[in-house]
Write an enzyme that holds these catalytic residues in place. Structure first.
Site, short mmCIF file in Angstrom:
data_model
loop_
_atom_site.label_atom_id
_atom_site.label_comp_id
_atom_site.label_asym_id
_atom_site.label_seq_id
_atom_site.Cartn_x
_atom_site.Cartn_y
_atom_site.Cartn_z
N GLY A 13 -7.05 88.42 -16.18
CA GLY A 13 -6.79 88.72 -14.63
C GLY A 13 -5.56 89.51 -14.63
N ALA A 17 -1.43 87.02 -9.77
CA ALA A 17 -1.16 85.83 -10.63
C ALA A 17 -0.61 86.43 -12.16
CB ALA A 17 -1.80 84.89 -10.59
N LYS A 39 -11.70 92.51 -16.10
CA LYS A 39 -12.79 93.22 -16.02
C LYS A 39 -12.92 94.40 -15.09
CE LYS A 39 -15.10 90.09 -12.75
NZ LYS A 39 -16.24 89.20 -12.60
N SER A 45 -8.33 94.86 -8.50
CA SER A 45 -8.23 93.34 -8.45
C SER A 45 -8.23 92.71 -6.97
CB SER A 45 -7.06 92.60 -9.08
OG SER A 45 -7.05 92.86 -10.45
N VAL A 48 -5.35 93.14 -4.15
CA VAL A 48 -4.88 94.41 -3.30
C VAL A 48 -5.34 94.40 -2.01
CG1 VAL A 48 -4.86 96.25 -5.27
CG2 VAL A 48 -6.91 95.99 -3.95
N SER A 49 -6.54 93.70 -1.60
CA SER A 49 -6.91 93.68 -0.23
C SER A 49 -6.43 92.59 0.50
CB SER A 49 -8.41 93.35 -0.26
OG SER A 49 -8.76 92.27 -1.17
N ALA A 50 -5.02 91.82 0.13
CA ALA A 50 -4.57 90.95 0.92
C ALA A 50 -3.87 91.84 1.91
CB ALA A 50 -3.39 90.03 0.09
N GLY A 52 -2.36 90.17 5.45
CA GLY A 52 -1.39 89.65 6.56
C GLY A 52 0.15 89.64 6.03
N PHE A 120 1.73 83.37 11.88
CA PHE A 120 0.54 83.08 10.94
C PHE A 120 -0.11 81.73 11.36
CE2 PHE A 120 -1.71 85.05 7.22
CZ PHE A 120 -1.61 86.43 7.75
N GLN A 234 -12.78 77.84 2.16
CA GLN A 234 -11.98 78.02 3.52
C GLN A 234 -13.21 79.22 4.19
OE1 GLN A 234 -7.96 80.45 3.82
NE2 GLN A 234 -7.79 78.35 4.60
N HIS A 236 -12.58 81.79 7.05
CA HIS A 236 -11.74 82.55 7.79
C HIS A 236 -12.12 82.94 9.05
CE1 HIS A 236 -8.70 85.48 9.24
NE2 HIS A 236 -7.89 85.29 8.13
N LEU A 246 -12.66 91.24 6.15
CA LEU A 246 -11.45 90.63 6.78
C LEU A 246 -10.82 91.39 7.85
CD1 LEU A 246 -10.08 87.61 6.78
CD2 LEU A 246 -8.22 89.17 5.34
N GLU A 249 -5.39 87.46 9.83
CA GLU A 249 -4.94 86.55 10.90
C GLU A 249 -3.56 87.23 11.55
OE1 GLU A 249 -5.17 82.39 9.77
OE2 GLU A 249 -3.33 82.58 9.41
N ARG A 280 -6.92 77.65 9.92
CA ARG A 280 -8.03 78.33 10.08
C ARG A 280 -9.35 77.37 10.20
NH1 ARG A 280 -6.36 82.63 5.28
NH2 ARG A 280 -5.07 83.80 6.55
N HIS A 349 -13.84 82.80 2.69
CA HIS A 349 -12.50 83.51 2.47
C HIS A 349 -11.77 83.03 1.27
CE1 HIS A 349 -9.22 86.23 3.43
NE2 HIS A 349 -8.37 85.10 3.50
N ARG A 384 -6.28 75.74 3.01
CA ARG A 384 -4.79 76.54 2.72
C ARG A 384 -4.42 77.32 3.81
NH1 ARG A 384 -3.87 82.48 1.46
NH2 ARG A 384 -6.31 82.84 2.19
C1 FAD Z 1 -9.62 90.25 1.94
C2 FAD Z 1 -8.67 89.16 1.76
C3 FAD Z 1 -7.24 89.15 2.20
C4 FAD Z 1 -6.25 88.31 2.00
N1 FAD Z 1 -5.18 88.32 2.47
C5 FAD Z 1 -4.29 87.42 1.97
C6 FAD Z 1 -2.74 87.43 2.91
O1 FAD Z 1 -2.65 88.05 3.69
N2 FAD Z 1 -2.00 86.68 2.22
C7 FAD Z 1 -2.23 85.49 1.15
O2 FAD Z 1 -1.45 84.85 1.12
N3 FAD Z 1 -3.56 85.49 0.72
C8 FAD Z 1 -4.51 86.40 1.10
N4 FAD Z 1 -5.60 86.35 0.42
C9 FAD Z 1 -5.93 85.57 -0.66
C10 FAD Z 1 -5.36 86.08 -1.84
O3 FAD Z 1 -5.20 87.54 -1.88
C11 FAD Z 1 -5.71 85.85 -3.24
O4 FAD Z 1 -5.82 84.38 -3.13
C12 FAD Z 1 -5.07 86.17 -4.37
O5 FAD Z 1 -4.61 87.65 -4.26
C13 FAD Z 1 -5.88 86.08 -5.60
O6 FAD Z 1 -5.13 86.49 -6.76
P1 FAD Z 1 -5.35 86.23 -8.04
O7 FAD Z 1 -4.22 86.95 -8.98
O8 FAD Z 1 -5.43 84.93 -8.30
O9 FAD Z 1 -6.54 86.77 -8.45
P2 FAD Z 1 -7.44 88.45 -8.03
O10 FAD Z 1 -6.43 89.22 -7.64
O11 FAD Z 1 -8.67 87.99 -7.43
O12 FAD Z 1 -7.75 88.92 -9.51
C14 FAD Z 1 -8.82 88.24 -10.52
C15 FAD Z 1 -8.75 89.00 -11.60
O13 FAD Z 1 -9.41 88.41 -12.74
C16 FAD Z 1 -10.30 89.40 -13.37
N5 FAD Z 1 -11.37 88.47 -14.06
C17 FAD Z 1 -12.23 87.91 -13.33
N6 FAD Z 1 -13.21 87.64 -14.19
C18 FAD Z 1 -13.15 88.09 -15.19
C19 FAD Z 1 -13.64 88.09 -16.70
N7 FAD Z 1 -14.73 87.26 -16.75
N8 FAD Z 1 -13.17 88.68 -17.48
C20 FAD Z 1 -12.08 89.54 -17.36
N9 FAD Z 1 -11.28 89.51 -16.13
C21 FAD Z 1 -11.91 88.79 -15.17
C22 FAD Z 1 -10.49 90.52 -12.38
O14 FAD Z 1 -10.76 91.73 -13.06
C23 FAD Z 1 -9.29 90.48 -11.59
O15 FAD Z 1 -8.29 91.22 -12.39
C24 FAD Z 1 -6.76 87.21 0.86
C25 FAD Z 1 -7.90 87.33 0.29
C26 FAD Z 1 -8.77 88.34 0.55
C27 FAD Z 1 -10.25 88.19 0.13
#
Ligand code: FAD
Length: 570
Positions: A13, A17, A39, A45, A48-50, A52, A120, A234, A236, A246, A249, A280, A349, A384
């Protein structure tokens, strides 16, 4: 002979994180070999779409306190959050904001030059630290840039990981497919961090990227790790119609409000003090209640909705602070929010649940950690708060990166690699899926599965719906969708899509089982047949373990340090 790659640390990933973990591990242990496997291309990933913000206590001089952020989060979690874990999140966050700043993060600024924060939902202080309404994009860019400083981080982009290999106790490696060539590989290493993000694409109406499927959760689950609290999904309040993309918020944080078809700010009835900025789950339930009682609007597509009104904020503020929202509204629903209210309804969400970990992100397998949305360290409990998730990714990216690096440096040699498990996995994906046959179209089956989840396990739930949902999911699984019609080796997305669907079935089943078991209403899990929270019987986490027959459910205690559960009001 299967191709094999050897590393010290594997991070699956490349979201917030995963990248934060890679940087920390590389800093602590410059000589270990780190692979970040994804992947997708890094910047695709979902992080990038977070939009707020990222929550942190930055201004004690203005009245914010660590204690208040902790309590807001405990209350937001409907007292199911582990309070020691929440304290850790909150106390580590301020330095993460400044750390990002030092790495180049372009936080939005106040007039006085200090880092900007906005309101928020569920917070008693405006502590969502923001960079316009593209916080995730800027954070990802900052972390990805920072990764480039380290020679020992190698990116494996567009590699699809299929399973976690261990000897029953200790981690040994992974299996994965290099998507550009279609070649099957093993990765051997001493430690693993699972950072595969959320799985909200198990719902048809969802804010998530199409790739946010549960394959990461499922590979841990199949490898014997528990999935925790998966019934808490959750919704939203403001997914824009028709797509579900989205509307942050932050739009309400900047002063936007919700209207019913009588033109009323109906949140007055449901959360008299916090209004649209209640947590939410509270706002989403209020919206569905308004719709059910006939005070919603009908969108052109026939779907019920409410209006989000931003007009009074003025075009200038919208362009300056919410440019992405305006762009999304214009491009995906043809509306300029400066001129017209936008049509919104609650949308899947976030998953509060995930891979069961302890406070340090360690899973039940030695040498395996999980961080970010894929993990459930119980920081969010039953609901959350917005802006706490990007925060969680940063804090536990750092913690798990550090612990995994130390484990590698101090650790023993890894156990012998159990090659028979690789053969089993090859059989599972090539004989069971790639060479499968059958008449059912896996894309139609995927659509049907996600609609069942939307119809049967949405904002309000009942025993009848959930049991029916589980039955439908299990029946659908019996259809002959396990086949890959595209036989190409290179970039066979048909193959990866069917593997994703396979994981969706197992994880949907876990969500429904947890939701049926939990006969109470808590946080995002609202049962109309059990409308009250029941601390006597259900102040506990659920754990679900994989079994070839039927998943096995267990419970796990909630850690309460300072705050006794009380009724939650906003
Ligand atoms: C539209 C949107 C807006 C949001 N806005 C906010 C905000 O403003 N503030 C906030 O705190 N949170 C927000 N959130 C929540 C937050 O963005 C996410 O919980 C967080 O970014 C998740 O990050 P992550 O590193 O856990 O995983 P992700 O960023 O989801 O990345 C997952 C990674 O795992 C990899 N992966 C998955 N399966 C496999 C596999 N089988 N093999 C290899 N690679 C794999 C993918 O390629 C990707 O790189 C938002 C979420 C969304 C959907």
């Amino acid at each position: 002979m299967v191709n094999s790659i050897e590393k010290d640390l594997l991070i699956v990933g490349s979201g917030l994180a995963g990248l934060r973990a890679a940087i920390q591990a590389a800093k602590i242990a410059p000589h270990i070999k780190i692979a970040v496997i994804s992947k997708l291309q890094v910047m695709r990933s979902h992080s990038v779409s977070a939009e707020g913000g990222t929550a942190a206590v930055l201004y004690p001089e203005d009245g914010d306190t660590i204690e208040s952020h902790v309590y807001d989060t405990v209350k937001g979690s409907d007292f199911l959050g582990d309070q020691d874990v929440i304290e850790k999140l909150v106390s580590e966050m301020p330095s993460e904001v400044y750390q990002l700043e030092h790495w180049g993060m372009p936080w939005s600024r106040r007039e006085d030059g200090r880092i900007g924060q906005r309101n928020f939902g569920g917070y008693s202080f405006p502590r969502a630290t923001f960079a316009q309404d593209k916080v995730g994009f800027y954070e990802m860019q900052t972390l990805y840039d920072t990764c480039q400083k380290f020679d020992n981080i190698e990116f494996y982009n567009e590699w699809f990981v299929t399973s976690v290999v261990h000897d029953g106790q200790r981690f040994c490696g992974l299996t994965a497919i290099e998507m550009s060539s279609g070649t099957f590989y093993t990765f051997k290493a001493k430690a693993l961090i699972i950072a595969t993000g959320g799985a909200g694409r198990v719902y048809s109406f969802s804010t998530y990227a199409l790739a946010s499927t549960p394959d990461g959760l499922d590979m841990a689950y199949r490898a014997g790790m528990a999935l925790k609290d998966m019934e808490f999904v959750q919704f939203h309040p403001t997914g824009i119609l028709p797509s579900g993309i989205l509307i942050t918020e932050g739009a309400r944080g900047e002063g936007g409000y919700l209207l019913n078809n009588k033109g009323e700010r109906f949140m007055k009835k449901y959360a008299p003090s916090k209004l649209e900025l209640a947590s939410r789950d509270v706002v989403s339930r209020a919206m569905i209640t308004e719709i059910n009682e006939g005070r919603g609007y009908k969108h052109d597509t026939g779907v019920d909705c409410l209006k989000l009104d931003l007009r009074h904020l003025g075009k200038e503020l919208i362009i300056q602070k919410l440019p992405a929202i305006r762009e999304i509204s214009l491009k995906f629903s043809g509306i300029d929010p400066a001129d017209e209210p936008v049509d919104v309804r609650p949308v899947c969400h976030y998953m509060m649940g995930g891979i069961h970990t302890n406070i340090d992100g360690a899973t039940e397998i030695q040498g395996v950690w999980a961080a970010g949305e894929a993990a459930c360290n119980s920081v969010h409990g039953a609901n959350r708060l917005g802006a706490n998730s990007t925060a969680e990714c940063l804090v536990w990216g750092k913690i798990t990166g550090e612990l995994a690096a130390k484990y590698i440096v101090e650790g023993k040699a890894p156990p012998p690699f159990p090659l028979h498990l690789v053969t089993t996995e090859e059989k599972r994906i090539y004989d069971g899926i790639f060479r499968g046959t059958g008449g059912a179209n896996p894309y139609e089956v995927r659509q049907e599965l996600t609609e069942i989840m939307n119809n049967k396990a949405y904002v309000f739930r009942t025993e009848t719906d959930l049991v029916e949902g589980l039955k439908l999911v299990r029946e659908l699984r019996q259809k002959t969708w396990k086949h890959v019609d595209d036989k190409a080796k290179e970039y066979n997305t048909n193959f990866t899509n069917v593997m994703e669907l396979d994981s969706m079935f197992r994880v949907a089943e876990v969500i429904l089982m947890g939701a049926i078991w939990r006969k109470e209403s808590r946080g995002a899990h609202a049962r109309t047949d059990y409308p009250d929270r029941d601390d006597k019987n259900f102040l506990t986490h659920t754990l679900v373990y994989y079994d070839t027959k039927e998943p096995v459910m267990k419970t796990h205690p909630v850690t309460i340090t300072k705050y006794k559960p009380v009724e939650r009001k906003y």
